[in-house]
Design a protein around this motif. Structure first.
Motif, PDB file in Angstrom:
ATOM      1  N   ILE A  22       0.855  -1.187   0.000  1.00  0.00           N
ATOM      2  CA  ILE A  22       0.000   0.000   0.000  1.00  0.00           C
ATOM      3  C   ILE A  22       0.889   1.235   0.000  1.00  0.00           C
ATOM      4  CG2 ILE A  22      -0.173   0.162   2.526  1.00  0.00           C
ATOM      5  CD1 ILE A  22      -3.089   1.114   2.103  1.00  0.00           C
ATOM      6  N   ALA A  23       0.456   2.242  -0.729  1.00  0.00           N
ATOM      7  CA  ALA A  23       1.148   3.534  -0.726  1.00  0.00           C
ATOM      8  C   ALA A  23       0.090   4.620  -0.873  1.00  0.00           C
ATOM      9  CB  ALA A  23       2.178   3.619  -1.850  1.00  0.00           C
ATOM     10  N   TYR A  24      -0.084   5.417   0.166  1.00  0.00           N
ATOM     11  CA  TYR A  24      -1.078   6.488   0.104  1.00  0.00           C
ATOM     12  C   TYR A  24      -0.666   7.517  -0.946  1.00  0.00           C
ATOM     13  CZ  TYR A  24      -3.054   5.193   4.718  1.00  0.00           C
ATOM     14  OH  TYR A  24      -3.646   4.560   5.783  1.00  0.00           O
ATOM     15  N   THR A  25      -1.645   8.081  -1.645  1.00  0.00           N
ATOM     16  CA  THR A  25      -1.369   9.307  -2.394  1.00  0.00           C
ATOM     17  C   THR A  25      -1.187  10.448  -1.396  1.00  0.00           C
ATOM     18  OG1 THR A  25      -3.684   9.977  -2.575  1.00  0.00           O
ATOM     19  CG2 THR A  25      -2.831   8.472  -4.284  1.00  0.00           C
ATOM     20  N   LYS A  26      -0.635  11.545  -1.852  1.00  0.00           N
ATOM     21  CA  LYS A  26      -0.456  12.676  -0.928  1.00  0.00           C
ATOM     22  C   LYS A  26      -1.804  13.181  -0.430  1.00  0.00           C
ATOM     23  CE  LYS A  26       2.739  13.935   0.334  1.00  0.00           C
ATOM     24  NZ  LYS A  26       3.389  13.545   1.629  1.00  0.00           N
ATOM     25  N   ASP A  27      -2.810  13.208  -1.294  1.00  0.00           N
ATOM     26  CA  ASP A  27      -4.140  13.645  -0.860  1.00  0.00           C
ATOM     27  C   ASP A  27      -4.701  12.714   0.212  1.00  0.00           C
ATOM     28  OD1 ASP A  27      -4.073  15.785  -2.547  1.00  0.00           O
ATOM     29  OD2 ASP A  27      -5.388  14.920  -4.082  1.00  0.00           O
ATOM     30  N   GLU A  28      -4.583  11.394  -0.021  1.00  0.00           N
ATOM     31  CA  GLU A  28      -5.076  10.430   0.965  1.00  0.00           C
ATOM     32  C   GLU A  28      -4.329  10.579   2.289  1.00  0.00           C
ATOM     33  OE1 GLU A  28      -6.224   6.889  -2.247  1.00  0.00           O
ATOM     34  OE2 GLU A  28      -4.247   6.945  -1.269  1.00  0.00           O
ATOM     35  N   ASP A  29      -3.040  10.762   2.208  1.00  0.00           N
ATOM     36  CA  ASP A  29      -2.222  10.907   3.410  1.00  0.00           C
ATOM     37  C   ASP A  29      -2.652  12.129   4.223  1.00  0.00           C
ATOM     38  OD1 ASP A  29       0.075  11.583   5.157  1.00  0.00           O
ATOM     39  OD2 ASP A  29       1.059   9.942   4.106  1.00  0.00           O
ATOM     40  N   MET A  30      -2.807  13.256   3.552  1.00  0.00           N
ATOM     41  CA  MET A  30      -3.149  14.489   4.269  1.00  0.00           C
ATOM     42  C   MET A  30      -4.572  14.442   4.818  1.00  0.00           C
ATOM     43  SD  MET A  30      -1.251  17.360   1.890  1.00  0.00           S
ATOM     44  CE  MET A  30      -1.617  18.714   2.991  1.00  0.00           C
ATOM     45  N   ARG A  31      -5.464  13.690   4.150  1.00  0.00           N
ATOM     46  CA  ARG A  31      -6.838  13.569   4.644  1.00  0.00           C
ATOM     47  C   ARG A  31      -6.919  12.703   5.890  1.00  0.00           C
ATOM     48  NH1 ARG A  31      -8.974  13.434  -0.611  1.00  0.00           N
ATOM     49  NH2 ARG A  31      -8.585  11.190  -0.703  1.00  0.00           N
ATOM     50  N   SER A  32      -6.138  11.629   5.935  1.00  0.00           N
ATOM     51  CA  SER A  32      -6.401  10.585   6.923  1.00  0.00           C
ATOM     52  C   SER A  32      -5.399  10.529   8.069  1.00  0.00           C
ATOM     53  CB  SER A  32      -6.441   9.220   6.234  1.00  0.00           C
ATOM     54  OG  SER A  32      -5.206   8.939   5.611  1.00  0.00           O
TER      55      SER A  32
END
Length: 392
Positions: free
Chosen positions: A176-186
């Motif tokens: 798994i590798a979060y996108t930057k948007d996913e990372d900043m959201r969660s």
């Protein structure tokens, strides 16, 4: 404090909270699977701000308190008093490599995992707990991270458990590798703070007493918020002796991702508050703030005991300040700054010389240790293993 669920159960507490795990052989397969999900979520009234949490009486843990001397007496007898509120907002760690983990099955049900984590031991322990394995059946390796800044102390756990669960179910490798948007959201950020202060001081600027009611926005779970608040309390006087004080620290529970570690770990918010107080005193007394700082800083034989009872020994704080004033040309540069500000209609300049006292230990005492294993081989080469992680 273990209050954070791996997947939402009953209530979704923040945008970006994991609800289900989908594994696929391609991004397109995962996208198609997502389209088939139907979530039935009833909208509730969210709590976002410190004020809303206080009104709703939503807190994490109990209020921490430091008390020294008699603040009420110092306040009632003060030559000057000051009241106000200091607000310090949050901050995104913005590591270049987002949260990521790679896992594969080992022998006899073991899980092997590479995690972009500052804390491989926690990854090992939480995966073992989640999957019902022994610690010896989970091997976590962190070769290096592409940045962390505190944001991967605890927050790397959820993506690591996701891939470990997929490996346990499928017996196949998973990544798994979060996108930057996913990372900043969660993921959590630096804690926003709101601090109400009352200050008693003399006509020459010596602080005789302070009371700080400190509130942080902890988000939806405890994470490291209690330890971060404790470090705030340990740094709320910064490098200054204050004979009479009350520090109250309360963590507010809100509907944001659980806020977490960020460089300084609560210390910067506490230090920024007392420096703001000193600046306010300087404005009231029409003095340079450095004069107030020098007057109140820890000395050697007296005025050298912290709010938590530690004697500040073997320091050169007054001497360093005095030396830096001379070697930096502080006074002449301050004159130039003030001249510029009087003449400029569009720009302002500032100048400050500020001391700092920063603790290097943890309130969780077992963390105050280090280790290394050095293997010396017959050909004279050396292999070193340490308990540290490489953060880039």
């Amino acid at each position: 404090m273990q209050d954070e669920r791996f997947l939402a159960e009953g209530v979704v507490e923040y945008v970006g909270q994991p609800i289900a795990i989908i594994a696929g052989e391609s991004r397109e397969a995962i996208r198609q699977a997502k389209k088939k999900l139907r979530l039935e979520i009833k909208e509730l009234v969210p709590v976002f701000t410190i004020e809303e949490a206080i009104s709703a009486k939503q807190f994490i843990g109990t209020t921490r308190r430091f008390k020294q001397g008699n603040f009420e007496k110092a306040w009632s007898e003060a030559e000057h008093t000051l009241k106000g509120t200091f607000i310090c907002n949050g901050q995104e760690q913005f590591y270049l490599e987002s949260q990521a983990a790679l896992a594969w099955p080992g022998e006899h049900g073991e899980i092997q995992i590479h995690s972009s984590s500052q804390n491989p031991t926690e990854i090992q322990e939480v995966i073992a707990e989640a999957l019902g394995l022994g610690f010896n059946e989970v091997v976590c390796v962190c070769k290096r991270m592409g940045g962390a800044f505190g944001g991967k102390e605890t927050q790397a756990v959820i993506p690591a458990v996701m891939v470990a669960l997929v490996v346990a179910k499928t017996k196949r490798p998973a990544r798994i590798a979060y996108t930057k948007d996913e990372d900043m959201r969660s993921t959590g950020k630096r804690h926003p703070y709101k601090i109400h202060y009352k200050v008693a001081f003399t006509a020459d600027g010596k602080i005789t007493g302070v009371k700080f009611d400190i509130f942080s926005n902890g988000g939806a779970g405890a994470d490291l918020s209690t330890a971060i608040m404790e470090r705030t309390l340990f740094h709320s006087e910064n490098a200054y002796f204050i004979p009479n004080l009350i520090f109250n620290g309360t963590i507010c529970k809100t509907n944001f991702p659980p806020n977490t570690a960020f460089r300084g770990f609560g210390g910067p918010q506490g230090m920024a508050n007392i420096e703001n107080v000193i600046q306010e005193i300087a404005i009231i007394l029409k003095k340079d703030a450095l004069e107030i700082r020098r007057l109140n800083c820890y000395s050697h034989d007296e005025r050298n005991v912290t709010p938590y009872g530690q004697i500040v020994r073997n320091h050169l704080l007054p001497e360093i300040i005095d030396q830096l004033v001379e070697t930096s040309g502080y006074r002449q540069r301050l004159i130039e700054v003030e001249d510029f500000n009087r003449q400029s209609e569009t720009h302002l300049r500032g100048l400050a010389l500020t001391p700092m006292k920063f603790g290097i230990s943890f309130t969780t005492k077992f963390l105050n240790q280090g280790n290394a294993l050095v293997n010396i081989y017959k050909d004279g080469t050396v292999q070193v293993s340490t308990g540290g992680t490489e953060m880039g």
